[in-house]
Design a protein around this motif. Structure first.
Motif, mmCIF file in Angstrom:
data_model
loop_
_atom_site.group_PDB
_atom_site.id
_atom_site.type_symbol
_atom_site.label_atom_id
_atom_site.label_comp_id
_atom_site.label_asym_id
_atom_site.label_seq_id
_atom_site.Cartn_x
_atom_site.Cartn_y
_atom_site.Cartn_z
ATOM 1 N N VAL A 65 2.579 -14.468 -1.373
ATOM 2 C CA VAL A 65 2.323 -13.593 -0.817
ATOM 3 C C VAL A 65 3.096 -13.461 1.063
ATOM 4 C CG1 VAL A 65 1.422 -11.450 -0.045
ATOM 5 C CG2 VAL A 65 1.084 -12.292 -2.506
ATOM 6 N N ASN A 107 -8.031 -6.092 11.899
ATOM 7 C CA ASN A 107 -8.858 -7.290 10.743
ATOM 8 C C ASN A 107 -9.071 -6.474 10.026
ATOM 9 O OD1 ASN A 107 -11.502 -6.433 13.135
ATOM 10 N ND2 ASN A 107 -10.712 -4.555 13.396
ATOM 11 N N LEU A 108 -8.402 -5.223 9.489
ATOM 12 C CA LEU A 108 -7.516 -5.685 8.074
ATOM 13 C C LEU A 108 -7.123 -6.600 7.809
ATOM 14 C CD1 LEU A 108 -8.500 -4.176 4.807
ATOM 15 C CD2 LEU A 108 -6.441 -2.634 5.993
ATOM 16 N N ALA A 124 -8.654 -9.880 7.123
ATOM 17 C CA ALA A 124 -9.320 -10.092 5.730
ATOM 18 C C ALA A 124 -9.029 -10.076 4.984
ATOM 19 C CB ALA A 124 -10.017 -8.280 6.052
ATOM 20 N N ALA A 129 -7.987 -14.015 3.616
ATOM 21 C CA ALA A 129 -8.684 -14.256 4.187
ATOM 22 C C ALA A 129 -9.426 -14.311 2.579
ATOM 23 C CB ALA A 129 -9.797 -14.430 5.139
ATOM 24 N N TYR A 130 -9.688 -13.077 1.922
ATOM 25 C CA TYR A 130 -10.025 -12.405 0.953
ATOM 26 C C TYR A 130 -9.289 -13.597 -0.281
ATOM 27 C CZ TYR A 130 -11.667 -8.672 -2.382
ATOM 28 O OH TYR A 130 -12.036 -8.136 -3.681
ATOM 29 N N GLY A 141 -9.634 -12.459 -3.359
ATOM 30 C CA GLY A 141 -8.423 -12.021 -4.078
ATOM 31 C C GLY A 141 -7.424 -12.181 -4.336
ATOM 32 N N PHE A 142 -6.822 -11.756 -2.960
ATOM 33 C CA PHE A 142 -5.663 -12.319 -2.646
ATOM 34 C C PHE A 142 -5.414 -13.290 -2.560
ATOM 35 C CE2 PHE A 142 -3.833 -8.734 -0.930
ATOM 36 C CZ PHE A 142 -4.382 -7.693 -1.208
ATOM 37 N N SER A 196 -6.213 -16.106 -4.560
ATOM 38 C CA SER A 196 -6.481 -16.938 -6.363
ATOM 39 C C SER A 196 -5.778 -15.721 -7.256
ATOM 40 C CB SER A 196 -7.849 -16.810 -6.179
ATOM 41 O OG SER A 196 -8.591 -15.005 -6.455
ATOM 42 N N VAL A 208 2.806 -7.108 2.026
ATOM 43 C CA VAL A 208 1.765 -6.058 2.054
ATOM 44 C C VAL A 208 1.539 -6.301 3.695
ATOM 45 C CG1 VAL A 208 -0.566 -6.336 2.721
ATOM 46 C CG2 VAL A 208 0.220 -7.854 0.679
ATOM 47 N N LEU A 258 2.768 -3.605 -0.681
ATOM 48 C CA LEU A 258 1.304 -3.121 -1.459
ATOM 49 C C LEU A 258 0.535 -2.136 -0.019
ATOM 50 C CD1 LEU A 258 -0.470 -2.513 -3.185
ATOM 51 C CD2 LEU A 258 -1.677 -4.808 -2.004
ATOM 52 N N PHE A 288 -0.999 -0.670 2.972
ATOM 53 C CA PHE A 288 -2.511 0.003 3.301
ATOM 54 C C PHE A 288 -2.417 0.755 4.131
ATOM 55 C CE2 PHE A 288 -3.744 -3.861 0.493
ATOM 56 C CZ PHE A 288 -4.796 -3.413 0.354
ATOM 57 N N VAL A 296 -2.478 2.242 -0.479
ATOM 58 C CA VAL A 296 -4.190 2.097 -0.876
ATOM 59 C C VAL A 296 -4.388 2.690 -0.121
ATOM 60 C CG1 VAL A 296 -5.799 1.146 -1.641
ATOM 61 C CG2 VAL A 296 -3.208 -0.086 -2.398
ATOM 62 N N LEU A 344 -7.836 3.398 1.327
ATOM 63 C CA LEU A 344 -8.939 3.307 1.328
ATOM 64 C C LEU A 344 -10.141 4.770 2.177
ATOM 65 C CD1 LEU A 344 -9.937 -0.352 2.979
ATOM 66 C CD2 LEU A 344 -9.248 0.533 1.313
#
Lengths: 224, 224
Positions: free
Chosen positions: A91, A98-99, A102, A105-106, A108-109, A111, A155, A179, A181, A197, A199
């Motif tokens: 990816v 900031n986003l 984040a 390091a997330y 869910g992103f 793994s 992304v 994706l 944002f 997406v 938020l």
DNA sequence: ACATGTGAAGGCCTTCACAGCA
DNA sequence: TGCTGTGAAGGCCTTCACATGT
């Protein structure tokens, strides 16, 4: 040539959107050492009804045992396969505000088949020039890195005004799934899949419900 | 006592979820100095079909002029009112990791009626002890600050294992709407509205589509 | 003439009821 | 007997066709 009939059959959008949640719940069960679960238990852990779960799974195939339930490890493997998580998905993230940092390091992103293969920003020195192990590259490197690292998913976490040109650059470099944002609707060539997406939208929906409750005389029966 | 019939009539979930997008598009038009838009123009800017837009707006009332279109400013005001954005919504965010700090600074979270009224973390010194103008408070202050600042919306950006206890604390403090970014299904007392957002899910859905395209012999007709 | 607003039709998804199988 | 898998029913949402109003 032909996979299982159930695999090849089209899986409804709504089902696909829930499969990751089932997978997460299954992982929780596995970590707790649970070997087998019923549709009722798994559905509760995933926040849906058991009939919903069984109908969803029926689109993948018959991986349960009647009168018993589902074997945790086996079902997890089958869902992973259906979602395409058995292969590796490099990816790229563009926009290291900031986003962006984040998300880089997330967990869910990073793994379940995904890994952050490249990061980009106009200013590649932002935030120390790296996030974790991954260097931040200038936009001029986008095409080359996306091609050489075979990145298929991009992304976008830039401000809205830059989002369309980033989208164009990604598409030109061969990315087929984006994706987004950024708060902007993007147009991409046919064959490039863009998913947006927002938020902020989630907050708006919450506020709307809150307001509805306020306007009722009796704040009772707000269930579900 | 009774508002407009159209306002009191229940607005479908799907419509509510799209209203913020219409509002964003309208703001873009307003900034460009456009006074009036047709449903076709606005729908394109929002990424939906014009029939969809008109049907959605019909749930709020009749704010267009037949043969002409919609007045940008007026429609924006009406949608804002329908979404409850004409009032102020103080928001609390718990969990000042990367994602929490990103959301605290995110414009979509700090505009349109919302403002970050309190930030919490186990370690209130994380990231310098503040994000922008807002101090990070220890969890022991949660109940007091939520009550004194009349916070009705809470956002959870903690790791999964802490999410449930944060949810309990929020509910006990009187919060009725929770936005949960932690990968866990939360149980809350009736009357408390929990909405879960999983950023990883979006990636999974993208990967699934990507894989489907790969498995086709002819990558044609992927449109829509 | 032209674009909005809306009843009706169609499609997708969820839920129900129960058949199927260990 | 107990739980899964599934055809059928029902509900929600989108799309269509056109009536409505300026």
């Amino acid at each position: 040539m032909s996979a299982d009939a159930a695999t090849r059959r089209e899986i409804p959008d709504a089902t696909v959107a829930r499969l990751p949640e089932y997978l997460r719940a299954l992982t929780d069960f596995a970590e707790r050492g649970t070997k087998s679960v019923s549709s009722e238990e798994l559905a509760t852990a995933a926040g849906v009804r058991s009939t919903q779960l069984r109908k969803d799974l029926s689109h993948l195939g018959s991986y349960g045992v009647r009168g018993v339930g589902y074997e945790v490890d086996h079902l997890a493997v089958e869902i992973s396969r259906a979602l395409g998580l058995s292969q590796d998905w490099p990816v790229a993230i563009v926009g290291m505000g900031n986003l962006g940092r984040a998300l880089a390091a997330y967990s869910g992103f990073t793994s379940g088949g995904f890994h952050v293969a490249a990061l980009f920003d106009d200013d590649p020195t932002v935030g120390g020039g790296r996030v974790g192990d991954v260097l931040i590259s200038p936009m001029s490197e986008l095409r080359r890195l996306i091609r050489s690292r075979r990145i298929a998913i991009g992304v976008i976490t830039t401000p809205a005004p830059s989002a369309q040109q980033v989208c164009d650059a990604m598409a030109a470099a061969g990315i087929r799934s984006i994706l987004n944002f950024a708060p902007a609707v993007l147009t991409a060539p046919s064959g490039v899949n863009v998913r947006r997406v927002d938020l902020g939208t989630e907050l708006h929906v919450l506020a709307f419900r809150e307001m509805q409750v306020d306007s009722l005389d009796q704040p009772v029966g707000v269930a579900r």
